[in-house]
Design a protein around this motif. Sequence first.
Motif, PDB file in Angstrom:
ATOM      1  N   HIS A   1      -0.715  10.113 -27.438  1.00  0.00           N
ATOM      2  CA  HIS A   1      -0.915  10.978 -26.277  1.00  0.00           C
ATOM      3  C   HIS A   1      -0.786  10.198 -24.965  1.00  0.00           C
ATOM      4  CE1 HIS A   1      -3.283  12.654 -29.694  1.00  0.00           C
ATOM      5  NE2 HIS A   1      -2.593  13.736 -29.351  1.00  0.00           N
ATOM      6  N   LEU A   2       0.256   9.366 -24.894  1.00  0.00           N
ATOM      7  CA  LEU A   2       0.485   8.552 -23.705  1.00  0.00           C
ATOM      8  C   LEU A   2       0.757   9.442 -22.497  1.00  0.00           C
ATOM      9  CD1 LEU A   2       2.793   5.780 -25.182  1.00  0.00           C
ATOM     10  CD2 LEU A   2       0.305   5.738 -24.940  1.00  0.00           C
ATOM     11  N   ASN A   3       0.198   9.074 -21.367  1.00  0.00           N
ATOM     12  CA  ASN A   3       0.455   9.767 -20.106  1.00  0.00           C
ATOM     13  C   ASN A   3       1.600   9.035 -19.424  1.00  0.00           C
ATOM     14  OD1 ASN A   3       0.387  11.138 -17.682  1.00  0.00           O
ATOM     15  ND2 ASN A   3      -1.500  10.188 -16.968  1.00  0.00           N
ATOM     16  N   ILE A   4       2.818   9.517 -19.634  1.00  0.00           N
ATOM     17  CA  ILE A   4       4.016   8.831 -19.150  1.00  0.00           C
ATOM     18  C   ILE A   4       4.300   9.260 -17.716  1.00  0.00           C
ATOM     19  CG2 ILE A   4       6.485   8.488 -19.525  1.00  0.00           C
ATOM     20  CD1 ILE A   4       5.930   8.912 -22.522  1.00  0.00           C
ATOM     21  N   LYS A   5       4.370   8.260 -16.809  1.00  0.00           N
ATOM     22  CA  LYS A   5       4.503   8.513 -15.382  1.00  0.00           C
ATOM     23  C   LYS A   5       5.810   7.926 -14.843  1.00  0.00           C
ATOM     24  CE  LYS A   5      -0.465   8.558 -14.406  1.00  0.00           C
ATOM     25  NZ  LYS A   5      -1.532   8.037 -13.527  1.00  0.00           N
ATOM     26  N   PRO A   6       6.830   8.747 -14.629  1.00  0.00           N
ATOM     27  CA  PRO A   6       8.064   8.235 -14.015  1.00  0.00           C
ATOM     28  C   PRO A   6       7.845   7.933 -12.529  1.00  0.00           C
ATOM     29  CG  PRO A   6       8.467  10.239 -15.292  1.00  0.00           C
ATOM     30  CD  PRO A   6       6.987  10.122 -15.097  1.00  0.00           C
ATOM     31  N   ILE A   7       8.178   6.710 -12.102  1.00  0.00           N
ATOM     32  CA  ILE A   7       8.082   6.319 -10.699  1.00  0.00           C
ATOM     33  C   ILE A   7       9.320   5.499 -10.336  1.00  0.00           C
ATOM     34  CG2 ILE A   7       5.560   6.295 -10.778  1.00  0.00           C
ATOM     35  CD1 ILE A   7       5.664   3.245 -10.778  1.00  0.00           C
ATOM     36  N   ASP A   8       9.486   5.203  -9.057  1.00  0.00           N
ATOM     37  CA  ASP A   8      10.619   4.391  -8.613  1.00  0.00           C
ATOM     38  C   ASP A   8      10.577   3.024  -9.287  1.00  0.00           C
ATOM     39  OD1 ASP A   8      11.686   2.269  -6.384  1.00  0.00           O
ATOM     40  OD2 ASP A   8      12.835   4.130  -6.371  1.00  0.00           O
ATOM     41  N   ALA A   9      11.720   2.579  -9.780  1.00  0.00           N
ATOM     42  CA  ALA A   9      11.772   1.324 -10.542  1.00  0.00           C
ATOM     43  C   ALA A   9      11.238   0.141  -9.747  1.00  0.00           C
ATOM     44  CB  ALA A   9      13.211   1.056 -10.986  1.00  0.00           C
ATOM     45  N   ALA A  10      11.451   0.147  -8.442  1.00  0.00           N
ATOM     46  CA  ALA A  10      11.011  -0.973  -7.610  1.00  0.00           C
ATOM     47  C   ALA A  10       9.488  -1.069  -7.531  1.00  0.00           C
ATOM     48  CB  ALA A  10      11.592  -0.834  -6.207  1.00  0.00           C
ATOM     49  N   GLN A  11       8.789   0.003  -7.912  1.00  0.00           N
ATOM     50  CA  GLN A  11       7.328   0.019  -7.828  1.00  0.00           C
ATOM     51  C   GLN A  11       6.650  -0.277  -9.164  1.00  0.00           C
ATOM     52  OE1 GLN A  11       6.047   0.323  -4.775  1.00  0.00           O
ATOM     53  NE2 GLN A  11       8.165   0.544  -4.075  1.00  0.00           N
ATOM     54  N   LEU A  12       7.418  -0.464 -10.222  1.00  0.00           N
ATOM     55  CA  LEU A  12       6.833  -0.575 -11.556  1.00  0.00           C
ATOM     56  C   LEU A  12       5.929  -1.796 -11.709  1.00  0.00           C
ATOM     57  CD1 LEU A  12       9.899   0.599 -13.644  1.00  0.00           C
ATOM     58  CD2 LEU A  12       7.650   1.700 -13.589  1.00  0.00           C
ATOM     59  N   ALA A  13       6.384  -2.941 -11.228  1.00  0.00           N
ATOM     60  CA  ALA A  13       5.553  -4.144 -11.372  1.00  0.00           C
ATOM     61  C   ALA A  13       4.239  -3.988 -10.612  1.00  0.00           C
ATOM     62  CB  ALA A  13       6.325  -5.371 -10.893  1.00  0.00           C
ATOM     63  N   ARG A  14       4.288  -3.400  -9.410  1.00  0.00           N
ATOM     64  CA  ARG A  14       3.078  -3.195  -8.625  1.00  0.00           C
ATOM     65  C   ARG A  14       2.144  -2.195  -9.291  1.00  0.00           C
ATOM     66  NH1 ARG A  14       5.908  -2.281  -2.706  1.00  0.00           N
ATOM     67  NH2 ARG A  14       7.023  -4.276  -2.596  1.00  0.00           N
ATOM     68  N   SER A  15       2.718  -1.264 -10.046  1.00  0.00           N
ATOM     69  CA  SER A  15       1.902  -0.210 -10.658  1.00  0.00           C
ATOM     70  C   SER A  15       0.968  -0.747 -11.737  1.00  0.00           C
ATOM     71  CB  SER A  15       2.806   0.872 -11.266  1.00  0.00           C
ATOM     72  OG  SER A  15       3.376   0.445 -12.497  1.00  0.00           O
ATOM     73  N   LEU A  16       1.154  -1.995 -12.157  1.00  0.00           N
ATOM     74  CA  LEU A  16       0.311  -2.560 -13.208  1.00  0.00           C
ATOM     75  C   LEU A  16      -1.154  -2.621 -12.800  1.00  0.00           C
ATOM     76  CD1 LEU A  16       2.658  -5.391 -14.512  1.00  0.00           C
ATOM     77  CD2 LEU A  16       1.880  -3.379 -15.786  1.00  0.00           C
ATOM     78  N   ASP A  17      -1.438  -2.536 -11.511  1.00  0.00           N
ATOM     79  CA  ASP A  17      -2.819  -2.516 -11.047  1.00  0.00           C
ATOM     80  C   ASP A  17      -3.450  -1.132 -11.175  1.00  0.00           C
ATOM     81  OD1 ASP A  17      -2.803  -5.216 -10.337  1.00  0.00           O
ATOM     82  OD2 ASP A  17      -2.030  -4.797  -8.327  1.00  0.00           O
ATOM     83  N   THR A  18      -2.623  -0.099 -11.382  1.00  0.00           N
ATOM     84  CA  THR A  18      -3.144   1.270 -11.399  1.00  0.00           C
ATOM     85  C   THR A  18      -2.846   2.031 -12.687  1.00  0.00           C
ATOM     86  OG1 THR A  18      -1.155   2.054 -10.260  1.00  0.00           O
ATOM     87  CG2 THR A  18      -3.044   1.462  -8.887  1.00  0.00           C
TER      88      THR A  18
END
Length: 291
Positions: free
Chosen positions: A195-212
């Motif tokens: 039941h993964l909550n898959i969140k598509p976001i801009d590729a350039a933001q993926l590394a930063r998203s690891l905090d959230t």
Amino acid sequence: MTTKQHIHTIIRTAAAVLAGAVIIANGACGGARSASAEQIPTPKDGETTAITVGVCPGPYGEMIDEVIAPLLKDDGYELTTKTFNDYVQPDKALASGKIDANLMQHGNYLKKFSADNDLDLISLGQTPTLGLGIYSNKFTSIDDIADGASVAVANDGSNLARSLGVLEQNKLVTLKDGVDATKASVNDIADNPRHLNIKPIDAAQLARSLDTVDAALVPGNYSWAAGLDPKDALALERQDDGVIEVFAIAGANKDTHFAKTVTELLGSDEFKSAIAASRFKDFGKPASWNE
């Protein structure tokens, strides 16, 4: 001034305005033609041809600077890079003639973006490629990913499909039967057992998203730029031919000396040896290198 003279003055003024408009229009069209269709010139003896290569943050600009540019210098080409912060602008800049080439995308993306945007862009060959990886600041293995975990993926069509493929490779999701693996979307997921909550976001933001988010699937160029170590990835993609980076140019330049020179270089033993001696030696290799 008589009525007749007044009429002649109006006619002369209108003619002058129209002539000026034609000159401006022709000048603008001429500029556009040169921007989009001008071919890369062959270097003359003792001279160099300047080449601007579009890249995104990550290793491929460094690969240009450290490996490809030095190898092309003796052929009379002086390569410099121009960095773009997304995957959209480099291809548009290439098609419009603002840059001469780019190295920032895999083959599947080039095909899809060119088709979707009606651009005449072609690949001259492949380069070693750092694969997409699953990274997390919370989990240390794929098995640790918890039920309901949030997982960020790239939102552009090609890399979204690629990310879903990596999730499937690691048995985190199952895609519907018959789905084109290069075009899959979140709606094509048949089974999501955790039941993964898959969140598509801009590729350039993926590394930063690891905090959230709990985990993120980060393409190689952005993981490199963010200082993520591939050895720390929970998993790396099993690369197929479509996700290997390509050196692209505008179709108008496909028969130029530059295009032929780059194509020859990318398949040469000289290039393979230079890569083997570089920081990029452990990147995934084009399948043709094993033939």
